[in-house]
Structure formats: structure tokens, C-alpha cells
Design an enzyme around this catalytic site. Sequence first.
Site, PDB file in Angstrom:
ATOM      1  N   ALA A  85       0.859  -1.186   0.000  1.00  0.00           N
ATOM      2  CA  ALA A  85       0.000   0.000   0.000  1.00  0.00           C
ATOM      3  C   ALA A  85       0.891   1.231   0.000  1.00  0.00           C
ATOM      4  CB  ALA A  85      -0.921   0.009   1.215  1.00  0.00           C
ATOM      5  N   ASP A  90       3.240  14.441   0.458  1.00  0.00           N
ATOM      6  CA  ASP A  90       3.509  15.778  -0.076  1.00  0.00           C
ATOM      7  C   ASP A  90       4.779  15.853  -0.916  1.00  0.00           C
ATOM      8  OD1 ASP A  90       1.243  16.778   1.188  1.00  0.00           O
ATOM      9  OD2 ASP A  90       2.343  17.181   3.044  1.00  0.00           O
ATOM     10  N   HIS A  93       8.148  11.116  -3.411  1.00  0.00           N
ATOM     11  CA  HIS A  93       8.496   9.762  -2.978  1.00  0.00           C
ATOM     12  C   HIS A  93       7.475   8.737  -3.472  1.00  0.00           C
ATOM     13  CE1 HIS A  93       8.927   6.476   0.086  1.00  0.00           C
ATOM     14  NE2 HIS A  93      10.182   6.641  -0.294  1.00  0.00           N
ATOM     15  N   PHE A 118      -0.001  -8.380  -9.064  1.00  0.00           N
ATOM     16  CA  PHE A 118       0.311  -7.035  -8.580  1.00  0.00           C
ATOM     17  C   PHE A 118      -0.799  -6.584  -7.642  1.00  0.00           C
ATOM     18  CE2 PHE A 118       0.281  -2.369  -8.935  1.00  0.00           C
ATOM     19  CZ  PHE A 118       1.598  -2.101  -8.618  1.00  0.00           C
TER      20      PHE A 118
END
Length: 161
Positions: A85, A90, A93, A118
Site C-alpha cells: 500500500a 507531499d 516519494h 500485482f
Amino acid sequence: MATFEGRFTDAQGLRIAVVVARFNDLVTGKLLSGCLDCLHRHGVDVTPESSQLDVAWVPGSFELPVAAQNLARSGRYQVLITLGAVIRGDTPHFDVVVAEASKGIAAVARDTGVPVIFGVLTTDTMQQALERAGIKSNLGWSYGLQALEMGSLMHALESEA
């Protein structure tokens, strides 16, 4: 003309490995539970003593491909499931992790010939991730079903070759 399809009732003899990212384990733990429930209901032994199923935990989704590659190359598994997950923050990354995890997981399947499901959620918020991991539905169940179908399909294709 031949038609090949995987079946969901062909779990006997199927060996499955699930690689789970520990980061965001509130979500990935629920995905794993849904996945194991699906596999169990379709005849896969999911007990701790199982010789049909192994689960490997990695730190995060970025590490999923290397563990999946190691397991796929071992020759012990007919199909792998990756669960993770990645939730947007912000900084960029998110984009880096999602891109590398998805490319890496796809490369494992291509390079080894072992299907790799996946099962990495990519969401904007934790709420969206939780909705996909059990509040509204559990995509872990779907990933388990996809693994059964692909394992069965690969067996059918190999039998025909």
C-alpha cells in the site's frame, strides 16, 4: 482453435508465495487476510503447517520485487502475490516507489515466467486504502482469485506445450 482459461477450482498441488510490505501494515495486513480467506475457500491449505503457501514480509513496497524475484527463481512456486500500500504524500516519494515497485514486479514475472499478481494499492489517502482493504471491499480476495486463475492457466498452457 484452442482456448485456454484458468479455473478457480484447481488449487490442488499449487504452491503460492505471498510477499507483503510491512509499511502501512494496517492496510497490508487486511489485504493479506482477504487473500488468505479467498485461497482457503478455494481449497488452498493456509495453516501455519502448510506446504502449499508461504508468506514473506518485506519492509515496504519498494522491496517487493527483490523478494518476489528470489522466490520465483527458487522454482518452488507456481504463482506469487505481492501486497503493498503506497499512499500519496507531499513529496515525489510516492511516484518513485510506485514506479519502481510496479516495474520491478512486472520484470520478475517476465524474467522468470512465474506469474506475479500485482496487489499494490496506490491511493491518495489512507481512507481510500482502507476502503479497498476491507471497509467497502477487500481487494486481497481478488488478488487471491487472480493467483488461482493464473496458476491454473499456466498449468494448462504447460500441459499443452
